[in-house]
Design an enzyme around this catalytic site. Structure first.
Site, PDB file in Angstrom:
ATOM      1  N   SER A  37      -9.337  -0.470   7.336  1.00 46.74           N
ATOM      2  CA  SER A  37      -8.878  -0.318   5.957  1.00 46.74           C
ATOM      3  C   SER A  37      -8.254  -1.563   5.347  1.00 46.74           C
ATOM      4  O   SER A  37      -7.984  -1.580   4.153  1.00 46.74           O
ATOM      5  CB  SER A  37      -7.886   0.843   5.867  1.00 46.74           C
ATOM      6  OG  SER A  37      -8.539   2.062   6.120  1.00 46.74           O
ATOM      7  N   LYS A  96       0.841  -1.197   0.000  1.00 41.26           N
ATOM      8  CA  LYS A  96       0.000   0.000   0.000  1.00 41.26           C
ATOM      9  C   LYS A  96       0.878   1.249   0.000  1.00 41.26           C
ATOM     10  O   LYS A  96       1.895   1.310   0.707  1.00 41.26           O
ATOM     11  CB  LYS A  96      -0.905  -0.020   1.240  1.00 41.26           C
ATOM     12  CG  LYS A  96      -1.899   1.125   1.335  1.00 41.26           C
ATOM     13  CD  LYS A  96      -2.746   0.978   2.601  1.00 41.26           C
ATOM     14  CE  LYS A  96      -3.779   2.073   2.749  1.00 41.26           C
ATOM     15  NZ  LYS A  96      -4.574   1.924   3.997  1.00 41.26           N
ATOM     16  N   SER A 150      -9.187   1.947   3.175  1.00 41.81           N
ATOM     17  CA  SER A 150      -8.375   2.694   2.233  1.00 41.81           C
ATOM     18  C   SER A 150      -7.339   1.823   1.514  1.00 41.81           C
ATOM     19  O   SER A 150      -6.667   2.284   0.595  1.00 41.81           O
ATOM     20  CB  SER A 150      -7.649   3.830   2.965  1.00 41.81           C
ATOM     21  OG  SER A 150      -6.817   3.311   4.001  1.00 41.81           O
TER      22      SER A 150
END
Length: 725
Positions: A408, A309, A384
């Site tokens: 997330s 990420k 996210s």
């Protein structure tokens, strides 16, 4: 005043990089590589890549087709023909060079031979030294034209020298030939040197032809299916000689170009990978060469391509935190988690999309736009950790790294049929990850299987002196034993667990009923498998618990500002600066809300009451589990299926009222895991969240593995499978 020489053009740099990869054999003869994947691996657009490839085609190193190039492959007769030309040229160079060979040249060549005599020398190092030895000698011919012709022939042959060197495990014969030729050079014995050169080149040509006719040909023709690959199966293939990390890495890079890239009009354009590591192939090749030399894996993730990420800093790879402001920010160091992955042998394939500074439940980002759900490209992936979720489920990497502050990791795992683990806060170091709330933040793994999840967790969990929260990790002896413990599980292990159903975490409404039906069906199946189920547990007033412990709008600004302040080279220094410039995606509404937070949240009594309330909620949940005598609480990960983009654009929900249950674990710093529970009638994945007591990760993994073995809940996304067929 000194004037610096001009920097090479982008096309020139790309040309040199691709040319070196071909000449060094990192891209093997006969390999077909898409132009987009070459461009992404170089971190540039397709235009300079095409310009570079035109030069390589002119040189005879590649051949174009519509959207790809194929590295020129030579057959046995062509190899012999090139060596015959090489022999003519080198015999002439030998005649011209021998009389001009001086003492400095002899000393330089002796030093090269001494390096070549190392019995543990790597094949790629040997190739470079071999070339340097002959180049030093022929340079004394003092003919630029002759040397250029020799270099051209060397470049055509060099990839096959890589094949030869990788197949010949004992280079003693080659070393003896070089020593013999060197002695003849020193003695100025021209006729004998010409004969030795002829023998050496004829021997090398036949050795290459033999290597091409050996096991590599059969290996090249063998089809290897990398979809749904696991770490264990990859390592078995690697050790059995069926594949290499380079081949797997290249397969993922080409798949990213075909399936993920928004520039490919023929693919679904998932848009999950924001940056490709320009050295991914070189990193994989280096690991392959080390394995060929030693026969040993460098670590438990040897050669495993991983996407991270874009919240975690990566040395030498752009890290944007989901923000257009940071699109060109390249950190000097790795986040601790990234460093541990590299040390374990992982190949960092690239970075994945996320919303601005992880401030939301969705994928919308000022840096990368929207990330599509592989199961329905009109739907949201969830955030996210949107890019990691979409990439792992679409088989764009072997495993992925996300980050979880409010859910997330688990929310996008629920929407994409993955196993996603949020650990007890402090089990995994956060250093190098941009924060949202430091007392809730934690990186973590996302995977298609529990065994892969455990393998990654073994590597990244544990104490680190740069993060005092990881003192928690010293209180448990399970750390580092996750993969072994999961390996002992079978389907019957499910019957050793007792779970409680948290009924007030099931929502009401049409969308909620669709999700509830899938979760209830999964609970019924667990009961059939022997799991002891205690239904009807209620926390009471869940909405109030969530609201009282939600501290993003009070604490996040301070945490983000502190992170940026420690990076003076960063392009922005505060949330206020970014918001004032309007440099965040308008649908990432929470980020805009952060601006009203106090500079020092510790001075705010509401913030302090919220921190105390979080502690109270944790105690209440543990007491509820203890009173019911259950190992875990279960409920829908998210109360609704993945929303459509139209829902989000219409602002049906905001970040603070989206009906996700992931905040239960996040706002109490407890471990929880989203496991695939099944699919709605319309084919959308639904996750079941399993909440455990602090530091119960090993039990969570064992429970999830038993469910995985018994129910086989993983179903690849058909849309992506069709698009890549």
């Amino acid at each position: 005043m000194t004037i610096d020489s001009a920097e090479p053009t982008v096309a020139e740099s790309v040309y040199q990089e691709i040319r070196r990869s071909i000449v060094d054999g990192r891209i093997k003869p006969g390999t077909r590589v898409s132009i987009r994947s070459l461009a992404q691996s170089s971190g540039v657009s397709t235009m300079p890549t095409r310009e570079a490839l035109k030069r390589l085609q002119f040189e005879g190193l590649v051949a174009f087709d519509r959207r790809a190039v194929t590295v020129t492959a030579l057959d046995a007769d062509e190899i012999r023909q090139l060596f015959a030309i090489r022999l003519r040229l080198e015999l002439l160079a030998t005649e011209w060079a021998l009389n001009r060979l001086d003492g400095d040249g002899i000393v330089a060549m002796r030093a090269v031979l001494d390096e070549m005599s190392d019995p543990c020398i790597a094949p790629d190092v040997w190739r470079e030294l071999n070339r340097e030895f002959h180049q030093t000698f022929y340079g004394h011919a003092q003919s630029r034209y002759l040397i250029e012709l020799i270099h051209n022939i060397w470049d055509r042959i060099q990839p096959y020298m890589a094949i030869y060197a990788s197949q010949v495990h004992n280079l003693d014969d080659a070393r003896q030939q070089h020593e013999h030729m060197f002695r003849l050079m020193v003695e100025r014995s021209l006729e004998e040197l010409l004969d030795a050169t002829r023998h050496h080149l004829e021997h090398t040509a036949e050795a290459i032809v033999g290597a091409l006719a050996g096991p590599r040909t059969a290996e090249k023709e063998k089809h290897v299916n990398y979809e749904e690959l696991s770490v264990d199966s990859f390592h078995r293939m690697l050790e059995g000689g069926e594949t290499t990390s380079t081949k797997l890495t290249r397969w993922y890079l080409e798949r990213i170009a075909d399936i993920d890239s928004v520039e490919n009009p023929d693919g679904p354009g998932i848009n999950s990978v924001v940056t490709v590591n320009p050295t991914a192939l070189q990193d994989a090749t280096r690991l392959d060469e080390q394995f060929a030399r030693t026969g040993k894996l460098v670590g438990p993730l040897h050669g495993v391509p991983i996407l991270v990420k874009d919240q975690g800093e990566t040395q030498g790879i752009a890290t944007s935190f989901g923000s257009e402001v940071f699109a060109d920010y390249v950190p000097d160091t790795d986040a601790v988690v990234v460093r541990r992955l590299r040390d374990a042998g992982a190949v960092i394939l690239g970075k994945t999309t996320m919303c601005d500074f992880a401030a939301g439940w969705f994928s919308f980002s000022s840096r990368s736009g929207h990330t599509k759900n592989p199961y329905d490209t009109d739907r949201e992936t969830g955030g996210s950790s949107a890019g990691t979720a979409a990439a792992v489920t679409a088989n764009l990497c072997l495993v992925g790294i996300g980050e979880d502050t409010g859910g997330s990791i688990r929310l996008p795992s629920s929407f994409t049929n993955l196993f996603g683990l949020r650990v007890t806060t402090g089990l995994i170091p956060r250093t190098g990850f941009s924060p949202l709330l430091h007392f809730q933040d934690t990186p973590g793994p996302m995977a298609r299987s529990v065994t892969d999840l455990a393998a990654v967790l073994d590597v990244i969990a544990g104490y680190d002196a740069t993060d005092t929260y990881t003192g928690t990790a010293t209180a448990n002896t399970d750390i580092g034993n996750y993969a072994a413990a999961v390996g002992e599980v079978n389907a019957d292990t499910a019957g050793t667990f007792r779970i409680g159903v948290l009924t007030d975490a099931f929502g009401e409404g049409v969308d909620q009923e669709s999700t509830n039906a899938v979760v209830r069906s999964a609970i019924t199946e667990l009961e059939r498998l022997g799991v002891d189920v205690v239904d009807g547990l209620e926390l009471g007033d869940l909405t109030t618990w969530i609201a009282d412990t939600s501290l993003y709008t009070l604490g996040s600004k301070s945490d983000i500002d502190g992170f940026l302040a420690a990076r003076p080279q960063a392009p922005a220094s505060s949330v206020e600066e970014i918001v004032a410039a309007g440099k965040f995606h308008p649908l990432t509404d929470l980020f805009g809300d952060l601006i009203s937070a106090p500079d020092n949240p510790d001075d705010d009594p509401v913030y302090l009451r919220g921190r105390l309330r979080q502690e109270e909620w944790r105690r209440t949940l543990i007491a509820l589990m203890s009173e019911a005598g259950v190992d875990f609480l279960v409920y829908p990960t998210v109360q609704v299926p993945a929303p459509t983009r139209a829902d989000l654009e219409a602002k049906r929900w905001t970040a603070l009222d989206f009906p996700t249950n992931t905040v239960i674990a996040s706002q109490t710093s407890m471990p929880a895991m989203s496991i695939p529970g099944g699919f709605t009638d319309t084919g959308l994945p639904v996750g079941v969240e399993v909440l455990g007591r602090p530091m119960s990760e090993l039990s969570l993994l064992r429970f999830a593995r038993a469910w995985e073995l018994a129910a086989s809940p993983r179903r690849p996304a058909e849309l992506v499978s069709r698009a890549s067929a």
